[in-house]
Design an enzyme around this catalytic site. Sequence first.
Site, PDB file in Angstrom:
ATOM      1  N   ASP A  66      53.969  26.418  23.202  1.00  0.00           N
ATOM      2  CA  ASP A  66      54.164  27.775  22.729  1.00  0.00           C
ATOM      3  C   ASP A  66      53.035  28.085  21.757  1.00  0.00           C
ATOM      4  O   ASP A  66      52.121  27.277  21.570  1.00  0.00           O
ATOM      5  CB  ASP A  66      55.544  27.940  22.086  1.00  0.00           C
ATOM      6  CG  ASP A  66      55.762  26.965  20.924  1.00  0.00           C
ATOM      7  OD1 ASP A  66      54.814  26.241  20.558  1.00  0.00           O
ATOM      8  OD2 ASP A  66      56.880  26.924  20.396  1.00  0.00           O
ATOM      9  N   SER A 100      57.020  21.464  30.382  1.00  0.00           N
ATOM     10  CA  SER A 100      58.258  22.068  29.905  1.00  0.00           C
ATOM     11  C   SER A 100      59.365  21.053  29.692  1.00  0.00           C
ATOM     12  O   SER A 100      60.454  21.409  29.240  1.00  0.00           O
ATOM     13  CB  SER A 100      58.741  23.146  30.882  1.00  0.00           C
ATOM     14  OG  SER A 100      57.823  24.212  30.931  1.00  0.00           O
ATOM     15  N   SER A 282      65.089  20.572  29.203  1.00  0.00           N
ATOM     16  CA  SER A 282      63.762  21.167  29.203  1.00  0.00           C
ATOM     17  C   SER A 282      63.481  21.810  27.847  1.00  0.00           C
ATOM     18  O   SER A 282      64.334  21.827  26.952  1.00  0.00           O
ATOM     19  CB  SER A 282      63.649  22.204  30.318  1.00  0.00           C
ATOM     20  OG  SER A 282      64.596  23.247  30.128  1.00  0.00           O
ATOM     21  N   TYR A 283      62.298  22.368  27.701  1.00  0.00           N
ATOM     22  CA  TYR A 283      61.857  22.922  26.419  1.00  0.00           C
ATOM     23  C   TYR A 283      62.839  24.002  25.947  1.00  0.00           C
ATOM     24  O   TYR A 283      63.123  24.948  26.679  1.00  0.00           O
ATOM     25  CB  TYR A 283      60.460  23.509  26.571  1.00  0.00           C
ATOM     26  CG  TYR A 283      59.809  23.888  25.268  1.00  0.00           C
ATOM     27  CD1 TYR A 283      59.630  22.952  24.262  1.00  0.00           C
ATOM     28  CD2 TYR A 283      59.372  25.190  25.043  1.00  0.00           C
ATOM     29  CE1 TYR A 283      59.030  23.294  23.063  1.00  0.00           C
ATOM     30  CE2 TYR A 283      58.762  25.538  23.843  1.00  0.00           C
ATOM     31  CZ  TYR A 283      58.604  24.584  22.865  1.00  0.00           C
ATOM     32  OH  TYR A 283      58.011  24.920  21.679  1.00  0.00           O
ATOM     33  N   PRO A 284      63.379  23.867  24.720  1.00  0.00           N
ATOM     34  CA  PRO A 284      64.458  24.769  24.308  1.00  0.00           C
ATOM     35  C   PRO A 284      64.024  26.094  23.700  1.00  0.00           C
ATOM     36  O   PRO A 284      64.862  26.852  23.240  1.00  0.00           O
ATOM     37  CB  PRO A 284      65.201  23.927  23.260  1.00  0.00           C
ATOM     38  CG  PRO A 284      64.137  23.089  22.641  1.00  0.00           C
ATOM     39  CD  PRO A 284      63.163  22.783  23.741  1.00  0.00           C
TER      40      PRO A 284
END
Length: 808
Positions: A66, A100, A282-284
Site C-alpha cells: 500500500d 497480497s 490475505s492482506y487486511p
Amino acid sequence: NAEYMGGHVFSLDFPPKYNNWDKVDPSELFECETMKKESTPSMHMRDFLKGEARDCDYLVLWLDCDKEGENICFEVIECTQDTLRPGRPDEQTVFRAKFSAVTEVDIRRAMSQLVAPNLNESLSVDARMQLDLRIGCAFTRFQTKFFQGRYGNLDSSCISYGPCQTPTLGFCVDRHDAIQRFKPEPYWILRVRLKSAGGVILTTEWERGRIFDKESIQVFHGITRSVDIARVVDITTSARTKSRPIPLNTVELLKISSSRLGMSPHYAMQLAERLYTSGWISYPRTETTSYPVNFELRATVSALRRTDKWGHEVDDVLRTLNPSKGKDAGDHPPITPTLEQPNLDQLNSDSRRLYEYIVDHFLASLSGDCRYESTKIVFNLADELFTFTGNRVIDKGWTRFISWSQHDDTDVPAVSKGDILSVEECSIEERQTAPPDYLTEAQLIGLMEVHGIGTDASIPVHIQTIGTRNYAEIRLPGRRVVPTNLGIVLVHGYRRIDEELVEPTMRSAVERQLNDIAEGRADHHQLVEHALSIFKLKFLYFVDRINAMDELFEVSFSPLAESGKPLSRCGRCRRYLKYVDTRPHRLHCKTCNETYNLPPNVSVKIYNENRCPLDEFELILASGPHKSSRTVILCPYCYNNPPFADMRGGGGSACNVCTHPSCKFSGPGSQSAAACPTCGRGELILEPTSSSTAPKWRFMCNRCPQIVRAFKDAISVSIIADKRCIDCESHLVCVQYRDQFPKGDSNSHTGCLMCDPMLVTLIKIEECVDTSSTFNGPPSSRGRGRGGRGRGGRGRGGRGGTRGRGRR
C-alpha cells in the site's frame, strides 16, 4: 537473504529547537524546517541496513503493498543506496515485490513479476506526514497551553487537534446534539390480537400506523372494540431473496468486529495483521470488494476441506460457486483465508473468532442467496385493516455461515380468504417518539468512509485517539461512542470560531489531493505549500478568536485556582500548593498564580516536610501506579526549572539526578551506592521509600530503567557518604538484619554494593518493566511534536527487504 522490517525506519519531527512548547510560537511550525530521524534509535536500523547492503548487487523490497509500504521502501533505499553495489548504467538494481498474502504461491508469483517502487505513492505519504505534523502540532500546542493554564478538571493530558480526529469527534458530537434537541411526542396505536380456528394467536399491525391525536385514537378504538370478529380479506404469498454479501474489505471487517464480535476497530486490525503475517489470511487493508478474474477461488475453498468446522460445507459451495460482485478499487483483493489454515485450538479466543468470521464471510460471498417465502394476511375489523406477516425459509443459502443474518420461520395459520377469526384483544397502546441513539463504532466508521476521513488503515487509530484524549468514551452494550463534556465543548468551540475546522469537507478535499499526488496528477511540494498556507490563516484566525471557545470552557470547567487539594508549601509565598489529580497532574499556587507540572501517571505525597535548599519548596515523593514502578524525590520547582545544566535534556530533573554539592537528597551525592553496571552513565540510588517498605529494598539507576533488588528481610540499609570502596570508589553500604547476617557471624555488614563478595550474592539486577510513568523532564518542553510516522503517527510493519548477492 531476507531481513524483517518493523515498520518505518524514520519518523518526521521538528528539530530540537522547535520542540520547546514554551519558547516556540506555534505559528512558526507551519513554515519551520522538519527532519527525519530514526523511529526507534535503539534498533540502529539505518546502520544495520547499510551494513547488510554492503557488497550486494540487488535490492528487492517486500513491504506491505500500500502507500505506506511504498514509503517504507524508499526509506530502505535511502539507507542502502551508498553501500549497494552500483550496477551497469542501464541496469535496474532495485525492485519492488507486489503480493497480497504471505503464502508460497503468492511469494513465487510476486518474485516472478517484480516492478519498480512507486515514488508518487511514497510522496503522497510524505505529504500527509507534513500536513498532519504541522497542523496538528500548531493547534495542539496552542490550545493545550491555553486551556490547561486556566482549568483544573479537564482530565486530559493533551488538548489535541487533528485534521482527521477532530471531524471524527464532530460526528459524535453532532449525534449528541441531535439527541439533546429531540423533544419526544406521544402517539397511540391500536393493538389487536386475533385467534384462529386452530387456536393460534396472531398479533396484528394496524395499517394506519401511529396516531398523534388522542381523541382520534379513542374514536377508532370505540369503533373496533364494538366488533368481536375479523374477516380475512386478502392473502398474498411472494418469493423473496436476501442477497449474499459482497467480498470483505477493511471497512466492513472493522464494522463487524465492533458490532458483532465486540472488539474495538484498533484491536481488530492488530489481530488481522497477526493473522496476515502468519500466512492465514490475505492482506487486511483493502477497499476492493470484487474478486479478481484470476483469483484462485476454487483452490482456496477446496483447502478448507482439511478443517473440521467447514469441511462438510465445501462441496456444497463448490457446486454453486458464484461469487458476488462488488467494486474494484485497484488496490488489493478482498480479505480471504489463504491456502494454509491455522490450528484453531492454538489461536487465542479473539483471533479465532476473527479468523472464523473471515472464512464464514468468504464462503457466504460464494454461496447462493437466502430464499424465503413471505405471506401477508389482511384482516377487516369494523372496516379497519390489520395485517399479519409470516416468513418461511426455503433455502438458507449464505446465511448458514453467518448466523446473525438468518431468517426465523414464523408460524402462519392455515386460513383462507373469507375466514372469520375471533378478536381476543383490542386495546390502545400509548408510546413516545424516541431520539436517535448515540453512534455505534460501526456507524461512525461508515460516516468516516462516506466523508473520506482517514484511510482504511487509519480509521481505527482516529477512533482510538478521541478515546485516549478523553473526548469520547465507549459504552456497552453496543459499543456506542458517547462524547465527553470536554469533547462536546471543543467541537462547539470550533464551530463558534471556524466550522471548517470540524467539518469533514476540509479533510476529504485534502485526501483527494493526496490521491492526486499518488497517481501523478499533482505536485507534492505545491500541494503541501497550498494546504499549509490555508491552515496557517485558519490557525491565526483561531488564535485571535480563542475567547469565543473559552466562554464555553468557563461554563463547563472549574478554574485552576479552585481545583485540587492542598499538598505541599510553595517556596515563594509559603502558602500551600494545590495538587490537581486530573490529567495532567500538576501543582498550582493560587497566590503566585504559577503551575508546576508533575510526571504523568504518578501518585504524590509530601516527603516529611523536607525542603529544597535552592528554592525552599517542600519536597514530594512521586510513585508510579504499579508495584514495579519507581519512586523518586522531587522538588516541584526544580522539576520544571532544572537548576543545573546536566539535569536538562533527556536525563530528568528529579532529585536523583540533581548535582547540588551539599543537599542530602541529591542523587549523585550521598544517595548514590554505585555506578550503574548497565548504562555506565547513571548511578544506583537507594529508593527513598525502601525504609518504609522493608524488607523490600531497591536501588534504581537515575539514567536508565535498571533496578537492583537487594537484601531481602534486612531491617536497615543505609549509604555511608564518607566511606568509599578502595577498588571502584563507590560509597559503602551498611546492611543490618534482625538476626544473623546471611553467610556471616554478626547481624550487620558494611561493604561495596558491586565489589563486596558477601553483598554481591544478596542482590539481583533487573530492568524496570513499568514505563507508564516517567520522571524525565523538564516537562515544560512537552517533548516532541505528535506522530510523524504516517497514518495516525504510528509506524507499521512490513515484510522486509531481500538483497541479491548475484555477482561478487
